[in-house]
Design an enzyme around this catalytic site. Structure first.
Site, PDB file in Angstrom:
ATOM      1  N   PHE A  46       0.828  -1.204   0.000  1.00 45.13           N
ATOM      2  CA  PHE A  46       0.000   0.000   0.000  1.00 45.13           C
ATOM      3  C   PHE A  46       0.874   1.271   0.000  1.00 45.13           C
ATOM      4  CE2 PHE A  46      -2.098   2.801   3.393  1.00 45.13           C
ATOM      5  CZ  PHE A  46      -2.718   3.630   2.461  1.00 45.13           C
ATOM      6  N   ILE A  47       1.624   1.506   1.056  1.00 49.42           N
ATOM      7  CA  ILE A  47       2.371   2.762   1.177  1.00 49.42           C
ATOM      8  C   ILE A  47       3.521   2.806   0.164  1.00 49.42           C
ATOM      9  CG2 ILE A  47       3.764   4.197   2.733  1.00 49.42           C
ATOM     10  CD1 ILE A  47       2.040   3.066   5.073  1.00 49.42           C
ATOM     11  N   ASP A  85      10.170  -6.538  -3.357  1.00 51.25           N
ATOM     12  CA  ASP A  85       9.000  -7.056  -2.637  1.00 51.25           C
ATOM     13  C   ASP A  85       8.902  -8.556  -2.853  1.00 51.25           C
ATOM     14  OD1 ASP A  85       6.157  -7.432  -1.745  1.00 51.25           O
ATOM     15  OD2 ASP A  85       6.213  -5.237  -1.721  1.00 51.25           O
ATOM     16  N   SER A 101       1.474  -5.611  10.731  1.00 49.77           N
ATOM     17  CA  SER A 101       0.210  -5.865  11.423  1.00 49.77           C
ATOM     18  C   SER A 101       0.456  -6.325  12.854  1.00 49.77           C
ATOM     19  CB  SER A 101      -0.557  -6.939  10.645  1.00 49.77           C
ATOM     20  OG  SER A 101      -1.434  -7.641  11.468  1.00 49.77           O
ATOM     21  N   ASP A 144      -4.107  -4.261  20.884  1.00 49.36           N
ATOM     22  CA  ASP A 144      -4.606  -2.998  20.320  1.00 49.36           C
ATOM     23  C   ASP A 144      -4.545  -1.898  21.386  1.00 49.36           C
ATOM     24  OD1 ASP A 144      -5.114  -3.863  17.804  1.00 49.36           O
ATOM     25  OD2 ASP A 144      -7.291  -4.027  18.039  1.00 49.36           O
ATOM     26  N   SER A 183       3.290   4.290  15.002  1.00 49.37           N
ATOM     27  CA  SER A 183       2.777   4.870  16.245  1.00 49.37           C
ATOM     28  C   SER A 183       2.578   3.803  17.320  1.00 49.37           C
ATOM     29  CB  SER A 183       1.439   5.557  15.980  1.00 49.37           C
ATOM     30  OG  SER A 183       0.515   4.611  15.482  1.00 49.37           O
ATOM     31  N   ASN A 186      -1.768   5.312  11.700  1.00 46.69           N
ATOM     32  CA  ASN A 186      -2.934   4.802  10.954  1.00 46.69           C
ATOM     33  C   ASN A 186      -3.136   5.402   9.567  1.00 46.69           C
ATOM     34  OD1 ASN A 186      -3.514   4.395  13.967  1.00 46.69           O
ATOM     35  ND2 ASN A 186      -4.828   2.940  12.899  1.00 46.69           N
ATOM     36  N   ARG A 194      -9.380  -6.674  20.678  1.00 47.56           N
ATOM     37  CA  ARG A 194      -8.283  -7.568  20.277  1.00 47.56           C
ATOM     38  C   ARG A 194      -7.042  -7.341  21.132  1.00 47.56           C
ATOM     39  NH1 ARG A 194      -7.904  -6.710  13.870  1.00 47.56           N
ATOM     40  NH2 ARG A 194      -7.223  -4.726  14.707  1.00 47.56           N
ATOM     41  N   TYR A 239       4.914  -6.765  17.198  1.00 48.83           N
ATOM     42  CA  TYR A 239       5.088  -5.827  16.074  1.00 48.83           C
ATOM     43  C   TYR A 239       5.668  -4.504  16.552  1.00 48.83           C
ATOM     44  CZ  TYR A 239       3.683  -2.462  12.434  1.00 48.83           C
ATOM     45  OH  TYR A 239       3.665  -1.454  11.496  1.00 48.83           O
TER      46      TYR A 239
HETATM   47  N1  LIG Z   1      -0.564   1.208   7.063  1.00 52.51           N
HETATM   48  C1  LIG Z   1      -0.339   1.783   8.231  1.00 52.51           C
HETATM   49  O1  LIG Z   1      -1.237   2.377   8.839  1.00 52.51           O
HETATM   50  C2  LIG Z   1       1.037   1.757   8.847  1.00 52.51           C
HETATM   51  C3  LIG Z   1       1.200   2.367  10.100  1.00 52.51           C
HETATM   52  C4  LIG Z   1       2.460   2.367  10.677  1.00 52.51           C
HETATM   53  C5  LIG Z   1       3.526   1.786  10.017  1.00 52.51           C
HETATM   54  N2  LIG Z   1       3.334   1.183   8.820  1.00 52.51           N
HETATM   55  C6  LIG Z   1       4.505   0.592   8.155  1.00 52.51           C
HETATM   56  O2  LIG Z   1       4.547   1.045   6.814  1.00 52.51           O
HETATM   57  C7  LIG Z   1       5.114   0.036   5.983  1.00 52.51           C
HETATM   58  C8  LIG Z   1       4.187  -0.243   4.817  1.00 52.51           C
HETATM   59  O3  LIG Z   1       2.944  -0.725   5.315  1.00 52.51           O
HETATM   60  P1  LIG Z   1       1.677  -0.970   4.385  1.00 52.51           P
HETATM   61  O4  LIG Z   1       0.500  -0.520   5.138  1.00 52.51           O
HETATM   62  O5  LIG Z   1       1.941  -0.432   3.035  1.00 52.51           O
HETATM   63  O6  LIG Z   1       1.615  -2.558   4.360  1.00 52.51           O
HETATM   64  P2  LIG Z   1       1.636  -3.577   3.112  1.00 52.51           P
HETATM   65  O7  LIG Z   1       1.457  -4.937   3.692  1.00 52.51           O
HETATM   66  O8  LIG Z   1       0.679  -3.122   2.070  1.00 52.51           O
HETATM   67  O9  LIG Z   1       3.119  -3.401   2.562  1.00 52.51           O
HETATM   68  C9  LIG Z   1       4.225  -4.107   3.044  1.00 52.51           C
HETATM   69  C10 LIG Z   1       4.949  -4.695   1.862  1.00 52.51           C
HETATM   70  O10 LIG Z   1       6.095  -5.408   2.330  1.00 52.51           O
HETATM   71  C11 LIG Z   1       6.187  -6.623   1.581  1.00 52.51           C
HETATM   72  N3  LIG Z   1       6.907  -7.625   2.361  1.00 52.51           N
HETATM   73  C12 LIG Z   1       6.460  -8.280   3.470  1.00 52.51           C
HETATM   74  N4  LIG Z   1       7.378  -9.160   3.877  1.00 52.51           N
HETATM   75  C13 LIG Z   1       8.428  -9.073   3.014  1.00 52.51           C
HETATM   76  C14 LIG Z   1       9.661  -9.751   2.902  1.00 52.51           C
HETATM   77  N5  LIG Z   1      10.031 -10.714   3.767  1.00 52.51           N
HETATM   78  N6  LIG Z   1      10.487  -9.431   1.879  1.00 52.51           N
HETATM   79  C15 LIG Z   1      10.126  -8.481   0.963  1.00 52.51           C
HETATM   80  N7  LIG Z   1       8.961  -7.795   1.036  1.00 52.51           N
HETATM   81  C16 LIG Z   1       8.123  -8.090   2.045  1.00 52.51           C
HETATM   82  C17 LIG Z   1       4.755  -7.022   1.333  1.00 52.51           C
HETATM   83  O11 LIG Z   1       4.591  -7.952   0.281  1.00 52.51           O
HETATM   84  C18 LIG Z   1       4.099  -5.673   1.058  1.00 52.51           C
HETATM   85  O12 LIG Z   1       4.142  -5.349  -0.312  1.00 52.51           O
HETATM   86  C19 LIG Z   1       5.367  -1.159   6.893  1.00 52.51           C
HETATM   87  O13 LIG Z   1       6.710  -1.123   7.302  1.00 52.51           O
HETATM   88  C20 LIG Z   1       4.458  -0.912   8.073  1.00 52.51           C
HETATM   89  O14 LIG Z   1       4.933  -1.542   9.233  1.00 52.51           O
HETATM   90  C21 LIG Z   1       2.111   1.153   8.213  1.00 52.51           C
END
Ligand SMILES: NC(=O)c1ccc[n+]([C@@H]2O[C@H](COP(=O)([O-])OP(=O)(O)OC[C@H]3O[C@@H](n4cnc5c(N)ncnc54)[C@H](O)[C@@H]3O)[C@@H](O)[C@H]2O)c1
Length: 317
Positions: free
Chosen positions: A14-15, A34, A85, A278, A125, A177, A275, A148
């Site tokens: 996503f990000i 990825d 997660s 959380d 966060s 978030n 959960r 996590y």
């Molecule tokens: N979405 C949120 O609200 C949020 C909040 C805080 C932090 N984050 C952090 O932001 C980052 C991106 O999160 P996101 O929401 O886009 O999640 P996401 O699951 O969409 O993206 C994570 C990506 O990492 C890849 N990945 C997972 N394990 C891997 C591995 N062993 N080797 C290579 N690639 C791997 C996944 O395939 C995925 O494309 C993460 O580090 C997450 O912890 C996200």
């Protein structure tokens, strides 16, 4: 391998996919790394037709040799790849540590050895835990409540240590978030907003764990992308960790009220047991990022929710 100025780990997620799109729109060359564990091949379609060049490497962060190869010639790494997660880490803490901590250390070691200028790390966060003090400030003592959160905090601290002892530039962004288009609504561990919107579009009652009065500083993806682009350049941010949020908190019940209005449905809400792991409330003090990055959230919650809904409806998802 072609040459690339930027590496985005987790770039199919996503990000990471939004950061990649923003770089490609500026005509930059980007390498995406990825293993598609939670990222989706369909997200790669967003890269098509943009001015920059992109190369996708399918490999695992736990494989140091693959990470070393991926950082070759790169100036900046956006390290988004992770098992992102809380409940997933509760279900499998060993794998969460291997990907989230060892994976980050692999990125740092490889970046150091390849002469990468800066690593921008996706922290969370969740490191603050359930401390009652709001808003969360970076000088508060972290009290992680899940594997996590510990893995994110450890990785963030590794970033700081790599800056201090090896001179590798790092910046850790503690996201609050994040939501927006391309966030996976289907996974067992899906975040609340895509879950809620998908349920409502299918006229189903959304599930809320707890009483729905828990609050979050929901941050639209464009704000997070802005923070990342600024973090790659801001000199004063080197070695620092900072909150990236909007500075406003909204309860899950309020999110659903706004979503009911936007969609024009009222399905009611299916409340379930809270959960494990959380946190109750979350709100960012964003003054550090404002000061060090000149970060300013431009898209507020309601506008972001409407854009996310429009993307879901138009079948981009
Ligand atoms: N979405 C949120 O609200 C949020 C909040 C805080 C932090 N984050 C952090 O932001 C980052 C991106 O999160 P996101 O929401 O886009 O999640 P996401 O699951 O969409 O993206 C994570 C990506 O990492 C890849 N990945 C997972 N394990 C891997 C591995 N062993 N080797 C290579 N690639 C791997 C996944 O395939 C995925 O494309 C993460 O580090 C997450 O912890 C996200």
């Amino acid at each position: 391998m072609t040459t690339a100025r930027y590496l985005v780990t987790g770039g199919a997620g996503f990000i990471g996919s939004h950061i990649t799109v923003a770089l490609l729109k500026k005509g930059e060359s980007v390498r995406v790394f990825d293993n598609f564990e939670t990222g989706r091949r369909s997200n790669l379609k967003a890269f098509e037709g943009l001015p920059g060049n992109v190369e996708v490497i399918e490999a695992d962060l736990r494989n140091l040799a693959a990470v070393r190869e991926a950082v070759q010639g790169v100036e900046v790494v956006y390290h988004e790849g992770a098992l992102a997660s809380v409940p997933r880490s509760v279900a499998d803490p060993i794998k969460s540590l291997e990907v989230n901590v060892n994976g980050t250390q692999h990125v740092l070691v490889a970046a150091r050895d390849a002469g990468v200028r800066r690593v921008v790390f996706a922290c969370s966060s969740s490191v603050y835990g359930d401390t009652p003090t709001l808003p969360k400030r970076e000088d508060m003592t972290p009290t992680p409540m899940s594997p996590y959160a510990i893995h994110k905090l450890t990785s963030e601290q590794l970033c700081g240590v790599f800056t201090r002892i090896y001179g590798l530039e790092t910046v850790a962004l503690r996201y609050f978030n994040v939501f927006g288009p391309r966030q996976d609504p289907k996974s067992e561990y899906a975040a609340v907003i895509p879950r809620f919107l998908t349920a409502l579009l299918q006229q189903q009652r959304p599930i809320v764990f707890g009483d729905g009065e828990q609050t979050r500083d929901f941050t639209y993806i464009d704000n997070v992308v802005q923070a990342n682009l600024l973090a790659a350049a801001a000199e004063a941010a080197n070695g620092e960790a900072m909150n990236i949020g909007c500075g406003e908190r909204i309860s899950l019940n309020e999110v659903l009220r706004i979503a009911f209005d936007l969609i024009g449905v009222n399905t009611g809400i299916d409340y379930r047991e809270p959960r494990t792991g959380d946190v109750r409330d979350s709100l960012a003090d964003i003054s550090k990022a404002q000061h060090l990055l000149h970060y300013e959230p431009t898209i507020k919650f309601q506008e972001g929710l409407a854009a996310t809904l429009a993307a879901l409806r138009s079948g981009i998802e």
